[in-house]
Design a protein around this motif. Sequence first.
Motif, mmCIF file in Angstrom:
data_model
loop_
_atom_site.group_PDB
_atom_site.id
_atom_site.type_symbol
_atom_site.label_atom_id
_atom_site.label_comp_id
_atom_site.label_asym_id
_atom_site.label_seq_id
_atom_site.Cartn_x
_atom_site.Cartn_y
_atom_site.Cartn_z
ATOM 1 N N GLY A 417 0.775 -1.248 0.000
ATOM 2 C CA GLY A 417 0.000 0.000 0.000
ATOM 3 C C GLY A 417 0.789 1.270 0.000
ATOM 4 O O GLY A 417 0.282 2.309 0.444
ATOM 5 N N GLN A 418 2.013 1.234 -0.519
ATOM 6 C CA GLN A 418 2.789 2.462 -0.677
ATOM 7 C C GLN A 418 3.199 2.613 -2.146
ATOM 8 O O GLN A 418 3.007 1.700 -2.952
ATOM 9 C CB GLN A 418 3.993 2.465 0.258
ATOM 10 N N SER A 419 3.726 3.801 -2.481
ATOM 11 C CA SER A 419 4.099 4.164 -3.860
ATOM 12 C C SER A 419 2.874 4.357 -4.759
ATOM 13 O O SER A 419 3.017 4.509 -5.966
ATOM 14 C CB SER A 419 5.044 3.127 -4.486
ATOM 15 N N ILE A 420 1.698 4.308 -4.195
ATOM 16 C CA ILE A 420 0.474 4.684 -4.894
ATOM 17 C C ILE A 420 -0.332 5.545 -3.935
ATOM 18 O O ILE A 420 -0.024 5.614 -2.737
ATOM 19 C CB ILE A 420 -0.374 3.449 -5.300
ATOM 20 N N SER A 421 -1.362 6.189 -4.438
ATOM 21 C CA SER A 421 -2.252 6.941 -3.546
ATOM 22 C C SER A 421 -3.692 6.739 -3.992
ATOM 23 O O SER A 421 -3.974 6.559 -5.187
ATOM 24 C CB SER A 421 -1.908 8.434 -3.531
ATOM 25 N N ALA A 422 -4.595 6.754 -3.021
ATOM 26 C CA ALA A 422 -6.014 6.530 -3.289
ATOM 27 C C ALA A 422 -6.843 7.299 -2.271
ATOM 28 O O ALA A 422 -6.388 7.569 -1.157
ATOM 29 C CB ALA A 422 -6.344 5.037 -3.210
ATOM 30 N N THR A 423 -8.047 7.656 -2.661
ATOM 31 C CA THR A 423 -8.963 8.326 -1.738
ATOM 32 C C THR A 423 -9.731 7.282 -0.929
ATOM 33 O O THR A 423 -9.799 6.101 -1.306
ATOM 34 C CB THR A 423 -9.975 9.198 -2.493
ATOM 35 N N ALA A 424 -10.324 7.725 0.160
ATOM 36 C CA ALA A 424 -11.172 6.825 0.955
ATOM 37 C C ALA A 424 -12.329 6.306 0.112
ATOM 38 O O ALA A 424 -12.745 5.146 0.233
ATOM 39 C CB ALA A 424 -11.703 7.572 2.184
ATOM 40 N N LEU A 425 -12.844 7.153 -0.771
ATOM 41 C CA LEU A 425 -13.949 6.758 -1.637
ATOM 42 C C LEU A 425 -13.533 5.635 -2.584
ATOM 43 O O LEU A 425 -14.287 4.682 -2.813
ATOM 44 C CB LEU A 425 -14.424 7.973 -2.432
ATOM 45 N N GLN A 426 -12.324 5.727 -3.129
ATOM 46 C CA GLN A 426 -11.827 4.673 -4.012
ATOM 47 C C GLN A 426 -11.622 3.361 -3.256
ATOM 48 O O GLN A 426 -11.865 2.274 -3.800
ATOM 49 C CB GLN A 426 -10.517 5.113 -4.661
ATOM 50 N N MET A 427 -11.185 3.456 -2.006
ATOM 51 C CA MET A 427 -11.001 2.240 -1.209
ATOM 52 C C MET A 427 -12.339 1.543 -0.965
ATOM 53 O O MET A 427 -12.446 0.308 -1.070
ATOM 54 C CB MET A 427 -10.332 2.587 0.115
ATOM 55 N N VAL A 428 -13.371 2.298 -0.650
ATOM 56 C CA VAL A 428 -14.694 1.703 -0.444
ATOM 57 C C VAL A 428 -15.195 1.092 -1.747
ATOM 58 O O VAL A 428 -15.785 0.006 -1.760
ATOM 59 C CB VAL A 428 -15.685 2.763 0.088
ATOM 60 N N GLN A 429 -14.967 1.775 -2.853
ATOM 61 C CA GLN A 429 -15.377 1.242 -4.151
ATOM 62 C C GLN A 429 -14.695 -0.102 -4.427
ATOM 63 O O GLN A 429 -15.332 -1.055 -4.897
ATOM 64 C CB GLN A 429 -15.016 2.228 -5.270
ATOM 65 N N ALA A 430 -13.393 -0.206 -4.111
ATOM 66 C CA ALA A 430 -12.648 -1.441 -4.365
ATOM 67 C C ALA A 430 -13.152 -2.590 -3.492
ATOM 68 O O ALA A 430 -13.336 -3.714 -3.973
ATOM 69 C CB ALA A 430 -11.158 -1.206 -4.137
ATOM 70 N N PHE A 431 -13.386 -2.333 -2.206
ATOM 71 C CA PHE A 431 -13.851 -3.399 -1.323
ATOM 72 C C PHE A 431 -15.320 -3.734 -1.575
ATOM 73 O O PHE A 431 -15.776 -4.823 -1.232
ATOM 74 C CB PHE A 431 -13.606 -3.027 0.140
ATOM 75 N N ASN A 432 -16.040 -2.808 -2.193
ATOM 76 C CA ASN A 432 -17.403 -3.105 -2.604
ATOM 77 C C ASN A 432 -17.408 -4.184 -3.687
ATOM 78 O O ASN A 432 -18.383 -4.926 -3.843
ATOM 79 C CB ASN A 432 -18.080 -1.838 -3.121
ATOM 80 N N ILE A 433 -16.310 -4.283 -4.444
ATOM 81 C CA ILE A 433 -16.184 -5.345 -5.445
ATOM 82 C C ILE A 433 -16.157 -6.706 -4.753
ATOM 83 O O ILE A 433 -16.821 -7.654 -5.181
ATOM 84 C CB ILE A 433 -14.903 -5.135 -6.291
ATOM 85 N N LEU A 434 -15.380 -6.804 -3.670
ATOM 86 C CA LEU A 434 -15.338 -8.061 -2.915
ATOM 87 C C LEU A 434 -16.711 -8.402 -2.340
ATOM 88 O O LEU A 434 -17.140 -9.554 -2.358
ATOM 89 C CB LEU A 434 -14.313 -7.957 -1.786
#
Length: 680
Positions: A417-434
């Motif tokens: 989880g380093q060398s990239i950056s993401a918003t909290a909204l993007q994180m929720v979107q990604a885990f919503n896939i799971l």
Amino acid sequence: MKNRWVADHLLQFDISKVRFQVVAVIFIILWAILWGRAFYLQIVIGPELRAMSSKQHLMTQLVEAKRGNIYDRNGQILARSVEVKSIYAHPKQISDPDFTAKTLAPILDLDEKKLAERLKQDRSFIWLKRKIDDATASTVQQTNLPGIGLSTEYERVYPYKHLAGQLLGFVGVDNKGLEGVERAFNDVLVGNSQKQVVPRDIAGRALYDINDKESRGEDLHLTIDVQLQFIAEEVISKAVETNNAKWGGVLIADAKTSNILAWAQYPFFNPNNFRNYSAEIYRNRLAADALEPGSTFKPLIVAGALENKIIDLDTKFDTENGVWTLEHIKIGKDKKPFTIGDDGRAYKELTTEEILAYSSNIGMAKITQTMGAKITRQFLLDMGFGNSTDIGLAESKGIIRPLRDWSEADLLSTGFGQSISATALQMVQAFNILANDGERVHLHIIKDESSENVAEQRVFSRKVAREVLKMMETVVDGNGTGKNARIAGVRVAGKTGTAQKAGSADTSGYGDMRMASFIGIVPADNPKYIIYVLLDDLDKNSYGGRLAAPVFQEIAQRSMAYSGDLPDVIFASESNKFTGETLSLKPQKRQTIKNGIVPDVTRQTLKKALEIFNEFGQLPEIIGNGMYVVKQEPPAGTKVIVRDENNKEKIISHTYKLYLSLPKEPENDGQIQSNKGTEK
């Protein structure tokens, strides 16, 4: 004789004729003058006179459209517009500016000299003071000053004050949205303000108000639930203060509809007084700030590796006894060897499941090394990183660098989880896939049932999504780093995270500050809520499992109690400070606030109790954890509505509190003491 008589008559006739001719000429001249004057007035200067007449008897007034209301998903008003008056002047119609300024200055609390200078301007219209209170408007109206008038405008009011403040944003003095939802959906909310001609009296005041109902803006219905928003804000505010963080945030999404149910940030922002806050406070960080996510990113990398069949659940990696130094990779100004550590924990060979449970940075780095930059990067793009979520708000796209710019160090760091950056909204979107069995589903902040849970793209297979969720359960209920997120009787899938933050501009690498986070899905076997918690700018000894996981636990437990999804639990008398015996769950009839008194909501579920108070427009403070109310303040029967001396009803101000019963902790939490440590 005869000739003389004839001569006299002829002379008399000539004089009469001359008189007639003179009079006729005079009439002709007067008639010509009148026609000439009429021609001059009607034709030559007619347009100018008509314009002057219009200015005296008619006025062009900007009719400000009433801005649409903003509601939560249950119809609670989050933002509305109320009528207010503004003071304007027509300087050209003011014969005595000094007297007018002397009269108005103390009423409007303005400088008399500066006001007089403004009233002497060669202008047809100026604002003197916008959006004043009713008492001031009434006093100005009573002065009957020529050239001074009142105009109806609208002021934005947020009834719940700071609730969802950063999400809602605020509106400027000209009815234009400047931040948040107010800005993003301004074209929908603002309506059609227009200029209309209105007759006015001798003092220059409009004779009637214009009805603007036809030009009113549209209402917005958000997916936010006021009760869940209140829970999230209450818990995150305590966590930020307790842990001395710079700020904290919580997002709650409904996995079944992909709707955002709570969007909480602390320190709070009250849009009613937006001028009192800095941009740092009212900034909508959950969408606008892209940060390195840290270890919460690891389940997504594992899912990518499983999906591409690069690893399986039993694949083992050597985690180098907790320290992995790669001599061939040099970083920083000092060209030091690139070193990855497991934060003081010494592991040898670990399976994929163990790597995730123990949050091994070295194990994750070796997984991404095996995947390679091309597959890893494409997989991140498929999950939505590097692009906006198109939720409708102003948001950052985060940072996913072009493939040509990926170094080996970047590839390895991405694994944890380093060398990239993401918003909290993007994180929720990604885990919503799971949570949605591997399908990417569009998130919503505007309520639209027709578009709920519409799949955009399959990212993982259903099998991979469920395998990763099962591994995330081990993080919480097994020997993982998320034991502080456990909820009795509920299967929780989660992942802790602690990300280093970049150092100051004059230093390279990372500094001492940390961001602690936790993302969880409950229930894991039938996903209902996705909850992301983050606490930013903490000291170097702060970890997500220690700080963010308990925040998740309380929010998740109270959210499930509110929605009626908590399983039946036994309430321990030793934990219950408010009653001396085990709570008896006898069914009760639904209570409502009637006859101006507080109803009895004890023994009711939290959800039902909140619904009752919600009908009365109150948000009670929730104290304790659990599903049922065991005590309330003020007590049932307390008068809420009384009548004043004019026999009008008025509400007595109260602070409403609901005390919840606490569930008994399991005797054996299943924790294995070996390999104990904290996650990175």
